[in-house]
Design a protein around this motif. Structure first.
Motif, PDB file in Angstrom:
ATOM      1  N   LEU A 177       0.826  -1.209   0.000  1.00 46.70           N
ATOM      2  CA  LEU A 177       0.000   0.000   0.000  1.00 46.70           C
ATOM      3  C   LEU A 177       0.858   1.255   0.000  1.00 46.70           C
ATOM      4  O   LEU A 177       0.501   2.264  -0.628  1.00 46.70           O
ATOM      5  CB  LEU A 177      -0.927  -0.007   1.216  1.00 46.70           C
ATOM      6  N   ARG A 178       1.987   1.222   0.688  1.00 43.34           N
ATOM      7  CA  ARG A 178       2.892   2.383   0.656  1.00 43.34           C
ATOM      8  C   ARG A 178       3.433   2.606  -0.754  1.00 43.34           C
ATOM      9  O   ARG A 178       3.574   3.747  -1.201  1.00 43.34           O
ATOM     10  CB  ARG A 178       4.043   2.169   1.645  1.00 43.34           C
ATOM     11  N   ARG A 179       3.712   1.524  -1.451  1.00 42.74           N
ATOM     12  CA  ARG A 179       4.204   1.645  -2.832  1.00 42.74           C
ATOM     13  C   ARG A 179       3.118   2.242  -3.734  1.00 42.74           C
ATOM     14  O   ARG A 179       3.393   3.131  -4.547  1.00 42.74           O
ATOM     15  CB  ARG A 179       4.627   0.262  -3.341  1.00 42.74           C
ATOM     16  N   VAL A 180       1.892   1.763  -3.591  1.00 42.73           N
ATOM     17  CA  VAL A 180       0.781   2.300  -4.375  1.00 42.73           C
ATOM     18  C   VAL A 180       0.569   3.774  -4.054  1.00 42.73           C
ATOM     19  O   VAL A 180       0.286   4.590  -4.939  1.00 42.73           O
ATOM     20  CB  VAL A 180      -0.504   1.488  -4.114  1.00 42.73           C
ATOM     21  N   ALA A 181       0.718   4.142  -2.774  1.00 40.04           N
ATOM     22  CA  ALA A 181       0.564   5.547  -2.384  1.00 40.04           C
ATOM     23  C   ALA A 181       1.612   6.416  -3.059  1.00 40.04           C
ATOM     24  O   ALA A 181       1.328   7.554  -3.472  1.00 40.04           O
ATOM     25  CB  ALA A 181       0.656   5.678  -0.871  1.00 40.04           C
ATOM     26  N   ARG A 182       2.832   5.907  -3.187  1.00 38.49           N
ATOM     27  CA  ARG A 182       3.876   6.687  -3.894  1.00 38.49           C
ATOM     28  C   ARG A 182       3.510   6.851  -5.365  1.00 38.49           C
ATOM     29  O   ARG A 182       3.796   7.893  -5.969  1.00 38.49           O
ATOM     30  CB  ARG A 182       5.234   6.006  -3.736  1.00 38.49           C
ATOM     31  N   TRP A 183       2.898   5.834  -5.948  1.00 40.26           N
ATOM     32  CA  TRP A 183       2.431   5.981  -7.331  1.00 40.26           C
ATOM     33  C   TRP A 183       1.397   7.096  -7.428  1.00 40.26           C
ATOM     34  O   TRP A 183       1.412   7.903  -8.365  1.00 40.26           O
ATOM     35  CB  TRP A 183       1.807   4.674  -7.814  1.00 40.26           C
ATOM     36  N   LEU A 184       0.508   7.150  -6.448  1.00 36.65           N
ATOM     37  CA  LEU A 184      -0.555   8.160  -6.488  1.00 36.65           C
ATOM     38  C   LEU A 184      -0.012   9.574  -6.371  1.00 36.65           C
ATOM     39  O   LEU A 184      -0.638  10.520  -6.842  1.00 36.65           O
ATOM     40  CB  LEU A 184      -1.564   7.896  -5.373  1.00 36.65           C
ATOM     41  N   THR A 185       1.146   9.740  -5.731  1.00 36.40           N
ATOM     42  CA  THR A 185       1.721  11.084  -5.631  1.00 36.40           C
ATOM     43  C   THR A 185       2.136  11.619  -6.994  1.00 36.40           C
ATOM     44  O   THR A 185       2.321  12.824  -7.150  1.00 36.40           O
ATOM     45  CB  THR A 185       2.946  11.084  -4.697  1.00 36.40           C
ATOM     46  N   ARG A 186       2.273  10.734  -7.982  1.00 39.30           N
ATOM     47  CA  ARG A 186       2.637  11.181  -9.335  1.00 39.30           C
ATOM     48  C   ARG A 186       1.418  11.484 -10.197  1.00 39.30           C
ATOM     49  O   ARG A 186       1.566  11.909 -11.343  1.00 39.30           O
ATOM     50  CB  ARG A 186       3.488  10.098 -10.013  1.00 39.30           C
ATOM     51  N   VAL A 187       0.218  11.207  -9.654  1.00 41.20           N
ATOM     52  CA  VAL A 187      -1.023  11.552 -10.343  1.00 41.20           C
ATOM     53  C   VAL A 187      -1.468  12.902  -9.810  1.00 41.20           C
ATOM     54  O   VAL A 187      -1.899  13.019  -8.663  1.00 41.20           O
ATOM     55  CB  VAL A 187      -2.104  10.485 -10.108  1.00 41.20           C
ATOM     56  N   ARG A 188      -1.367  13.922 -10.636  1.00 47.36           N
ATOM     57  CA  ARG A 188      -1.540  15.282 -10.145  1.00 47.36           C
ATOM     58  C   ARG A 188      -2.912  15.515  -9.529  1.00 47.36           C
ATOM     59  O   ARG A 188      -3.036  16.147  -8.478  1.00 47.36           O
ATOM     60  CB  ARG A 188      -1.314  16.270 -11.303  1.00 47.36           C
ATOM     61  N   ILE A 189      -3.957  14.990 -10.161  1.00 46.97           N
ATOM     62  CA  ILE A 189      -5.310  15.239  -9.676  1.00 46.97           C
ATOM     63  C   ILE A 189      -5.513  14.644  -8.285  1.00 46.97           C
ATOM     64  O   ILE A 189      -6.337  15.120  -7.494  1.00 46.97           O
ATOM     65  CB  ILE A 189      -6.348  14.675 -10.673  1.00 46.97           C
ATOM     66  N   VAL A 190      -4.740  13.590  -7.947  1.00 46.25           N
ATOM     67  CA  VAL A 190      -4.814  12.990  -6.616  1.00 46.25           C
ATOM     68  C   VAL A 190      -3.863  13.696  -5.657  1.00 46.25           C
ATOM     69  O   VAL A 190      -4.230  14.041  -4.531  1.00 46.25           O
ATOM     70  CB  VAL A 190      -4.483  11.484  -6.687  1.00 46.25           C
ATOM     71  N   ALA A 191      -2.635  13.936  -6.115  1.00 47.53           N
ATOM     72  CA  ALA A 191      -1.619  14.536  -5.240  1.00 47.53           C
ATOM     73  C   ALA A 191      -2.005  15.935  -4.784  1.00 47.53           C
ATOM     74  O   ALA A 191      -1.630  16.363  -3.684  1.00 47.53           O
ATOM     75  CB  ALA A 191      -0.279  14.573  -5.962  1.00 47.53           C
ATOM     76  N   ASP A 192      -2.728  16.677  -5.627  1.00 50.19           N
ATOM     77  CA  ASP A 192      -3.132  18.035  -5.249  1.00 50.19           C
ATOM     78  C   ASP A 192      -4.175  18.046  -4.144  1.00 50.19           C
ATOM     79  O   ASP A 192      -4.395  19.081  -3.500  1.00 50.19           O
ATOM     80  CB  ASP A 192      -3.679  18.787  -6.467  1.00 50.19           C
ATOM     81  N   ARG A 193      -4.832  16.915  -3.915  1.00 50.40           N
ATOM     82  CA  ARG A 193      -5.946  16.883  -2.974  1.00 50.40           C
ATOM     83  C   ARG A 193      -5.729  15.969  -1.778  1.00 50.40           C
ATOM     84  O   ARG A 193      -6.286  16.208  -0.715  1.00 50.40           O
ATOM     85  CB  ARG A 193      -7.228  16.457  -3.704  1.00 50.40           C
ATOM     86  N   VAL A 194      -4.953  14.926  -1.955  1.00 48.94           N
ATOM     87  CA  VAL A 194      -4.799  13.936  -0.883  1.00 48.94           C
ATOM     88  C   VAL A 194      -3.326  13.594  -0.713  1.00 48.94           C
ATOM     89  O   VAL A 194      -2.626  13.359  -1.695  1.00 48.94           O
ATOM     90  CB  VAL A 194      -5.599  12.651  -1.212  1.00 48.94           C
ATOM     91  N   ASP A 195      -2.892  13.594   0.531  1.00 52.66           N
ATOM     92  CA  ASP A 195      -1.550  13.126   0.849  1.00 52.66           C
ATOM     93  C   ASP A 195      -1.644  11.615   1.066  1.00 52.66           C
ATOM     94  O   ASP A 195      -1.803  11.140   2.194  1.00 52.66           O
ATOM     95  CB  ASP A 195      -1.039  13.849   2.097  1.00 52.66           C
ATOM     96  N   ALA A 196      -1.572  10.876  -0.043  1.00 52.68           N
ATOM     97  CA  ALA A 196      -1.783   9.430   0.019  1.00 52.68           C
ATOM     98  C   ALA A 196      -0.801   8.728   0.958  1.00 52.68           C
ATOM     99  O   ALA A 196      -1.210   7.866   1.751  1.00 52.68           O
ATOM    100  CB  ALA A 196      -1.717   8.831  -1.386  1.00 52.68           C
ATOM    101  N   PRO A 197       0.501   9.043   0.914  1.00 49.59           N
ATOM    102  CA  PRO A 197       1.413   8.374   1.867  1.00 49.59           C
ATOM    103  C   PRO A 197       1.039   8.617   3.322  1.00 49.59           C
ATOM    104  O   PRO A 197       1.126   7.712   4.153  1.00 49.59           O
ATOM    105  CB  PRO A 197       2.774   9.000   1.525  1.00 49.59           C
ATOM    106  N   ALA A 198       0.596   9.842   3.652  1.00 48.87           N
ATOM    107  CA  ALA A 198       0.207  10.120   5.038  1.00 48.87           C
ATOM    108  C   ALA A 198      -1.024   9.311   5.434  1.00 48.87           C
ATOM    109  O   ALA A 198      -1.116   8.813   6.562  1.00 48.87           O
ATOM    110  CB  ALA A 198      -0.061  11.612   5.216  1.00 48.87           C
ATOM    111  N   LEU A 199      -1.969   9.162   4.502  1.00 49.79           N
ATOM    112  CA  LEU A 199      -3.159   8.374   4.802  1.00 49.79           C
ATOM    113  C   LEU A 199      -2.807   6.905   5.024  1.00 49.79           C
ATOM    114  O   LEU A 199      -3.365   6.249   5.905  1.00 49.79           O
ATOM    115  CB  LEU A 199      -4.169   8.510   3.664  1.00 49.79           C
ATOM    116  N   VAL A 200      -1.879   6.396   4.221  1.00 50.44           N
ATOM    117  CA  VAL A 200      -1.462   5.002   4.396  1.00 50.44           C
ATOM    118  C   VAL A 200      -0.785   4.821   5.751  1.00 50.44           C
ATOM    119  O   VAL A 200      -0.979   3.803   6.426  1.00 50.44           O
ATOM    120  CB  VAL A 200      -0.536   4.566   3.244  1.00 50.44           C
ATOM    121  N   GLU A 201       0.012   5.813   6.159  1.00 51.42           N
ATOM    122  CA  GLU A 201       0.672   5.712   7.461  1.00 51.42           C
ATOM    123  C   GLU A 201      -0.349   5.718   8.591  1.00 51.42           C
ATOM    124  O   GLU A 201      -0.194   5.005   9.584  1.00 51.42           O
ATOM    125  CB  GLU A 201       1.677   6.852   7.645  1.00 51.42           C
ATOM    126  N   GLU A 202      -1.388   6.524   8.450  1.00 51.77           N
ATOM    127  CA  GLU A 202      -2.446   6.508   9.457  1.00 51.77           C
ATOM    128  C   GLU A 202      -3.155   5.159   9.472  1.00 51.77           C
ATOM    129  O   GLU A 202      -3.462   4.608  10.527  1.00 51.77           O
ATOM    130  CB  GLU A 202      -3.448   7.627   9.188  1.00 51.77           C
TER     131      GLU A 202
END
Length: 596
Positions: A177-202
């Motif tokens: 899931l951490r790896r997938v979250a890093r992928w999402l940080t490269r998707v601008r529409i997601v990265a601009d709105r959600v800190d995916a790595p932080a959510l995975v850590e939570e």
């Protein structure tokens, strides 16, 4: 299984999760981004329903096959009846119950290793057939020994045993899931709105707490204390002498599953009333106790019919027939007790499984209070302010258009329940989305880290209430609570106003004396004014203004000259050359002033 074989299985599991996510990302990218760019958005729209259903089926197979945290992800998706299409939620709802059980010999071995004694000594009777199997553990019925029963006052219990090796599986799933979250940080529409790595850590923190049964037992005790005086709520009692980090023993409180509407009606209980009480209880958890059950899916909530005493009051003892009820059957063993007229319609909600709880800090609670009051009052400006206070909408956002969109939304759809919304022409939703979709997508939205579990709880509650009562209207549940909050806010405002009035009166009372002392000092010549710092600051601001003007003049001359070069080359070149003068002034005027 040897260590080498276990490591190989874990690597294969990790690769399978990543390959699944990669394939789905490619499909979404192709249909939702590439095809519309070539004018083929119609193909994406026509096939979207089928693609969603196929995705849900593939994920269902993956989750059941792998288990672990993949089940948790699927359970969250299946609960979003209010936002996800039925193609997804219908396919994944079976994940709440259809988790394969671990063979009993493996469960016995782990439980005996944890308790330090054979199960025959720990319990007078231990059922080999599991009552329920969950993603992280499974539950068996048991009976305490005579000595333990005398100490605890309990006899019939359930024993929750962790799945063998689940700690390693959770670690592998979190790594994927951490790896997938890093992928999402490269998707601008997601990265601009959600800190995916932080959510995975939570999510990781929550998952690691969930496999610590002593932590769950402490949560259950706290929840029980919060609702100790509330006859609507019941929780199991913990048998601490037979509980460890991987084995949890608690009183048997199984009854009718909350989503078993047929069994509820057979017991004389109105499912719509259950939905209303359930919504109220969840509101209480958020705003009163600030400690929220974040996993209220149907397997974790029972409806216990409560017989009345001879005086006509509810029996709040919470006891039931010793055999209890089968959690999966949705029936009660003691159904015969409901024959009395006094039992009709009386019930109690019984919560279990406290491994996933959400804390609501003061700042978030205040924002949610503002949000609830704004929604109940159809106040678009208040709703925007609440979103900014919570942190979902950044303060820098231009909210004028958002307020207009929310006003239009409240005017057209405000107050409707899910059943009413289902009757609205889909073209109306599409027109609304087309009008305001680009504006909403452009807003700097984000998902605060501490809201992940709370959003899960809200989404499960929303889906549960809609399933119990198709006509359930969230506004009806929110408005009475919002009214109480509004009255509380009014009381706080009165107190705050009274405090401010007292401070003002005190200051006003002292003001004449202070003014008299200042005038006396001026008359005596003891007051002086130093304006040198103010003069230097004004001089500096004047210099900055001149440099800005020079920069604007340079840009105007440069652009004007470039535009004139094709038609009037001499004049254009002259302007470009002369533009160097204001540029030099803009760059070096400050240096000259600082060197003085």
């Amino acid at each position: 299984m040897t260590d080498a074989a276990a490591q190989g299985a874990h690597r294969a599991r990790y690769r399978r999760i990543l390959s699944f996510a990669g394939r789905e990302f490619l499909k979404i990218w192709w249909f939702e981004l590439v095809l519309p760019r070539f004018g083929m958005s119609g193909i994406a729209e026509r096939t979207r329903g089928q693609r969603m259903q196929r995705f849900a089926r593939r994920f269902h197979v993956l989750a059941v096959d792998l288990g672990g945290l993949m089940i948790k992800v699927g359970q969250f998706m299946s609960s979003r009846l209010d936002v996800l299409p039925p193609e997804i939620t219908k396919e994944l709802e079976g994940l709440q119950d259809e988790v394969p059980a671990v063979p009993t010999p493996e469960i016995r071995a782990l439980a005996e290793a944890e308790l330090g004694i054979p199960l025959e000594r720990a319990y007078a009777w231990f059922d080999e057939t599991p009552v329920a199997a969950a993603s992280l553990g499974q539950v068996h019925r048991a009976r305490l020994s005579a000595l333990d029963a005398a100490d605890t006052g309990l006899e019939e219990v359930v024993v929750k045993v962790q799945r063998p090796g689940i700690g390693d599986i959770v670690a592998v799933d979190l790594a994927a899931l951490r790896r997938v979250a890093r992928w999402l940080t490269r998707v601008r529409i997601v990265a601009d709105r959600v800190d995916a790595p932080a959510l995975v850590e939570e999510f990781a923190t929550t998952s690691l707490e969930e496999i610590d049964y002593l932590h769950e037992a402490a949560n259950a005790e706290r929840f029980r204390e919060n609702f100790a005086d509330d006859p609507r709520i019941d929780t199991p009692e913990i048998v601490w002498e037979r509980s460890t980090r991987r084995v949890l023993t608690l009183s048997d409180v199984t009854a009718i599953k909350i989503n078993d509407t047929h069994a509820l009606r057979a017991a004389g209980i109105d499912p719509a009333e259950v939905a209303a009480v359930f919504a109220e209880v969840m509101f209480d958890q958020v705003f009163t106790h600030r400690f929220v059950h974040a996993d209220p899916h149907p397997g974790n909530i029972f409806v216990t019919p409560v017989p009345s005493t001879s005086s006509g009051t509810q029996d709040g003892s919470g006891t039931q027939d010793g055999s209890g009820a089968q959690a999966g059957s949705g029936t009660q063993a003691g159904a015969g007790t409901q024959a009395g007229a006094g039992t009709q319609g009386r019930f109690r909600l019984t919560f279990i499984d406290f491994g996933m709880m959400a804390e609501v800090p003061d700042s978030l609670r205040d924002g949610l209070r503002t949000l609830l009051i704004a929604v109940a009052g159809r106040d678009s400006r208040g709703l925007v302010a609440a979103a900014q206070e919570i942190g979902v909408l950044l303060p820098s956002a231009d909210t004028a258009e958002l307020e207009r969109a929310l006003t239009a939304l409240f005017a057209r759809f405000g107050g409707m329940g899910f059943a009413e919304l289902s009757t609205v022409d889909p073209r109306e939703f599409r027109d609304f989305a087309e009008e305001f979709g680009d504006m909403v997508r452009s807003l700097p939205l984000q998902l605060p880290e501490n809201m992940l579990l709370l959003i899960r709880a809200v989404s499960l509650t929303s889906g549960m209430c809609s399933g119990l009562d198709p006509a359930f209207n969230v506004w009806d549940a929110a408005e009475p609570y919002a009214g109480r909050l509004l009255r509380d806010e009014s009381g706080n405002l009165v107190q705050e106003f009274a405090g401010q009035a007292m401070d003002t009166m005190t200051t006003t009372w002292r003001l004449p004396g202070r003014i008299d002392r200042i005038i006396t000092r001026i008359d005596d010549g003891n007051v002086s004014f130093d304006t040198s710092r103010l003069e230097r600051r004004l001089d500096r601001l004047e210099g900055i203004a001149r440099r800005i003007a020079s920069g604007v003049l340079f840009a105007a001359m440069l652009i004007g000259g470039a535009l004139l070069v094709p038609s009037l080359p001499p004049l254009g070149i002259t302007l470009i050359c002369v533009s160097v003068l204001p540029l030099l002034h803009s760059l070096f005027a400050g240096v000259r002033r600082r060197s003085r």
